[in-house]
Design a protein around this motif. Structure first.
Motif, mmCIF file in Angstrom:
data_model
loop_
_atom_site.group_PDB
_atom_site.id
_atom_site.type_symbol
_atom_site.label_atom_id
_atom_site.label_comp_id
_atom_site.label_asym_id
_atom_site.label_seq_id
_atom_site.Cartn_x
_atom_site.Cartn_y
_atom_site.Cartn_z
ATOM 1 N N GLY A 59 56.107 100.313 40.384
ATOM 2 C CA GLY A 59 54.995 101.113 40.873
ATOM 3 C C GLY A 59 55.404 102.347 41.637
ATOM 4 O O GLY A 59 54.542 103.154 42.014
ATOM 5 N N SER A 104 58.348 105.741 42.165
ATOM 6 C CA SER A 104 59.255 106.611 41.422
ATOM 7 C C SER A 104 60.703 106.254 41.711
ATOM 8 O O SER A 104 61.045 105.819 42.819
ATOM 9 C CB SER A 104 58.986 108.077 41.778
ATOM 10 O OG SER A 104 57.660 108.445 41.443
ATOM 11 N N ASP A 148 51.568 95.923 41.297
ATOM 12 C CA ASP A 148 52.591 96.399 40.369
ATOM 13 C C ASP A 148 53.683 95.344 40.200
ATOM 14 O O ASP A 148 53.910 94.501 41.075
ATOM 15 C CB ASP A 148 53.212 97.698 40.887
ATOM 16 C CG ASP A 148 52.312 98.900 40.651
ATOM 17 O OD1 ASP A 148 51.919 99.120 39.491
ATOM 18 O OD2 ASP A 148 51.997 99.610 41.627
ATOM 19 N N ARG A 204 55.705 106.111 37.909
ATOM 20 C CA ARG A 204 55.175 104.764 37.652
ATOM 21 C C ARG A 204 54.979 104.512 36.160
ATOM 22 O O ARG A 204 55.422 103.491 35.627
ATOM 23 C CB ARG A 204 53.851 104.588 38.394
ATOM 24 C CG ARG A 204 53.172 103.255 38.132
ATOM 25 C CD ARG A 204 51.884 103.115 38.929
ATOM 26 N NE ARG A 204 51.286 101.807 38.730
ATOM 27 C CZ ARG A 204 50.410 101.523 37.766
ATOM 28 N NH1 ARG A 204 50.037 102.465 36.918
ATOM 29 N NH2 ARG A 204 49.915 100.302 37.635
#
Length: 608
Positions: free
Chosen positions: A421, A423, A412, A433
């Motif tokens: 990637g 929250s 990510d 994400r």
């Protein structure tokens, strides 16, 4: 020999005793039935339509519409409003500036089609009409009455008088040359509503805000439909409802307002789009949102090649793949042959630069071709890219792309310490994400829109349009056609590569099968080209809307299985038949496709 000139006249509403509609009842009675039917349709949605909650949406509750009843409520309200506007009710003139009769027909059709579709769906799912409650029978009856009443209205909607025949200026147009007169006649006999009276600036800005809010609400509702029956009903109401608003002239007038405030409209559109992740409770529909933005951004890049420069590119998705592969190889993936983990901004530059280089390498030897020959060559390039990426697996060729397994486990993105990637809580909202990637992709889309606007309004943009309209004439005027087309190819390719860098990180894996010419789901070259043509070539909003529809509808129609492409193809055929210029079209293309409809004969000669 005398010449009689007949100015275009308003058809107007017929007298109460006239029967000029599609069925033989007086138009006045039909208008009353349609208006009353719309009001009763709204009332019927507050009744129970079935006795069991097994049908999705729970249509058993009295006094509270649910599921498909909400859509019928909206269609019934539109029918009632247009019916009242056709009577000239004070305060509703803004709703139908071009006349309410044609709009009333489509609004009544939306209510009728949605209601009867719901009744049929209930009967099919639950095992017969015996499962209907009185509210269902009432809704079916009143929508049928409203629709039949709307069919009695005049077939042609009112048209404005373009000229006063007694004006002295009219005589000057009569003596215009035949060729010029045809052009003047086409423009002034147009079925567009009369120009909108200028409103105060703050009022027009409020209209733009309201329009964007409604657009966000409609998109959020459509993408969040929880079951198949609700989405089909949404398509019916949205399709016929939009047609009704267009026939009423309201869409055209709102378009005029947005055209006067382009910068405010564009900024407001991005602000409205940025609000979308905050309307979602989880990442389920934000996932669709980020893929729609990727697809729409690539379609907008293709619009430079196809819409502005007029170059038919059937392998454009390969540039998306080049950008995705280039970014994935330098982003720290364990499957990458290069031991590199560049920051995001560097990966973006690598992906865009790689696509630009490939665009120049492919365009340089092929852009001297025109038309179908260029299309075949670009189609071949798209297939060559996919096959080459599939063969660079260490067996058939060097181990670069890992063959059919692709580049996997792409990490990510982390931007300024912000990990996309995971929250994050923001203002009391939790962004997952895909919501994070949605906002990132929205920024990239804004960059692409800025490039499109600046290049389209520039000297090179005017050269693209000249090449598109008539390449031979453009060359005769001193435009370097090859250089201009190569620039369009390179810019379009780099924008696709820019979107590909984000796609690689969103999907975690880049494989050759993601970049086909045609398939059941986008993005692929066929869907990208369809998004540009469907939305409107040469415009900004057109490809964005077209891409959103072409991505969302197939995703929601997966329950049709083998008939999915059949239904989708039929919808495209119907749309191209009745609106070939696209959903959002500029005036030039609209006149090209509807010149005969907009230029009825208004001159007649009689012998002396």
């Amino acid at each position: 020999m005398t010449t009689q000139t007949t100015a275009p006249k308003k058809t107007g509403a017929p007298a109460p005793g006239d029967a000029s509609g599609l069925i033989g009842i007086p138009a006045g009675l039909g208008r009353a039935l349609a208006t009353g039917g719309g009001v009763l349709t709204v009332v019927s949605t507050f009744l129970a339509w079935t006795w069991t909650a097994e049908f999705p949406g729970d249509l058993t509750v009295y006094g509270y519409p649910g599921g498909l009843q909400v859509l019928v409520l909206i269609a019934g309200a539109l029918t009632a409003l247009f019916g009242l506007a056709s009577y000239g009710v004070k305060g509703l003139g803004w709703l139908a500036p071009a006349g309410a009769d044609a709009a009333l027909k489509f609004a009544a059709l939306a209510a009728f089609a949605t209601t009867w579709y719901t009744i049929i769906a209930i009967s099919t799912k639950l095992g017969g009409v015996v499962n209907l409650e009185p509210g269902g029978y009432i809704a079916a009856a009143v929508t049928l009455v409203a629709f039949l009443g709307a069919l009695a209205l005049p077939f042609e909607r009112p048209e404005p008088d373009p000229f006063d025949p007694d004006d002295t200026g009219w005589d000057q147009f009569k003596h215009t040359s035949s060729q010029n007169w045809q052009t003047v006649r086409a423009a002034f006999a147009s079925k567009e509503p009369p120009p909108l009276r200028a409103l105060p600036s703050y009022v027009e800005i409020l209209v733009i805000v309201a329009t964007l809010a409604v657009a966000l609400l409609v998109f959020t509702y459509g993408i969040g439909t929880e079951y198949d029956e609700l989405f089909i009903g949404f398509l019916i109401v949205a399709g016929f409802g939009f047609t009704a608003l267009h026939r009423s002239g309201l869409i055209v007038h709102v378009t005029e307002i947005t055209a006067r405030h382009q910068n405010i409209t564009v900024c407001g559109g991005f602000i409205a789009a940025a609000c979308f992740p905050f309307t979602q409770s989880d990442d389920q529909y934000a996932t669709l949102g980020v893929y729609i933005l990727i697809f729409a951004t690539v379609a907008l890049g293709l619009n430079i090649v196809v819409g502005l420069a007029g170059l038919l590119d059937l392998g454009y998705v390969a540039f998306l793949g080049v950008g995705a592969y280039a970014a994935s190889m330098v982003s720290g993936s364990p499957s990458s042959p290069f031991d590199l983990h560049l920051p995001f901004w560097a990966a973006v530059l690598v992906g865009a630069a790689a696509s630009l280089v490939f665009g120049v390498l492919i365009g340089a030897p092929t852009l001297r071709l025109r038309g179908d020959y260029l299309a075949i060559v670009t189609l071949g390039f798209g297939e060559i890219f996919r096959i080459t990426a599939n063969n660079l697996d260490g067996t058939s060729g060097p181990d670069v792309t890992n063959g059919s397994n692709g580049i996997s486990s792409i990490p990510d993105l982390k931007i300024l310490g912000f990990d996309l990637g995971v929250s994050h809580d923001m203002g009391g909202f939790t962004l997952g994400r895909f919501a994070n990637y949605f906002l990132l992709m929205l920024i990239i889309t804004a960059v692409v829109v800025l490039v499109f606007r600046r290049s389209g309004d520039s000297r090179i943009g005017r050269a693209w349009v000249a090449i598109r309209e008539d390449e031979t004439a453009a060359l005769a005027m001193g435009i370097n056609g090859f250089r201009v087309k190569l620039i369009a190819f390179a810019v379009g390719a780099s924008l696709a590569g820019l979107a590909g860098t984000v796609q690689a990180h969103v999907t975690y894996t880049v494989t050759p099968e993601q970049y086909l010419f045609a398939g059941t789901t986008p993005p692929n070259s066929a869907f990208l080209l369809a998004a540009v043509v469907l939305g409107g070539m040469g415009t900004i909003a057109g490809p964005l809307i077209g891409a959103a529809l072409l991505f969302l509808i197939p995703n929601k129609l997966q329950f049709l299985d083998d008939y999915q492409l059949l239904a989708f193809g039929l919808a495209l055929v119907l749309l191209m038949r009745f609106r070939p210029e696209g959903l959002i079209a500029n005036r030039r293309r609209k006149l090209e496709f509807h010149e005969e409809d907009e230029a009825p004969a208004v001159l007649s000669k009689t012998g002396a």
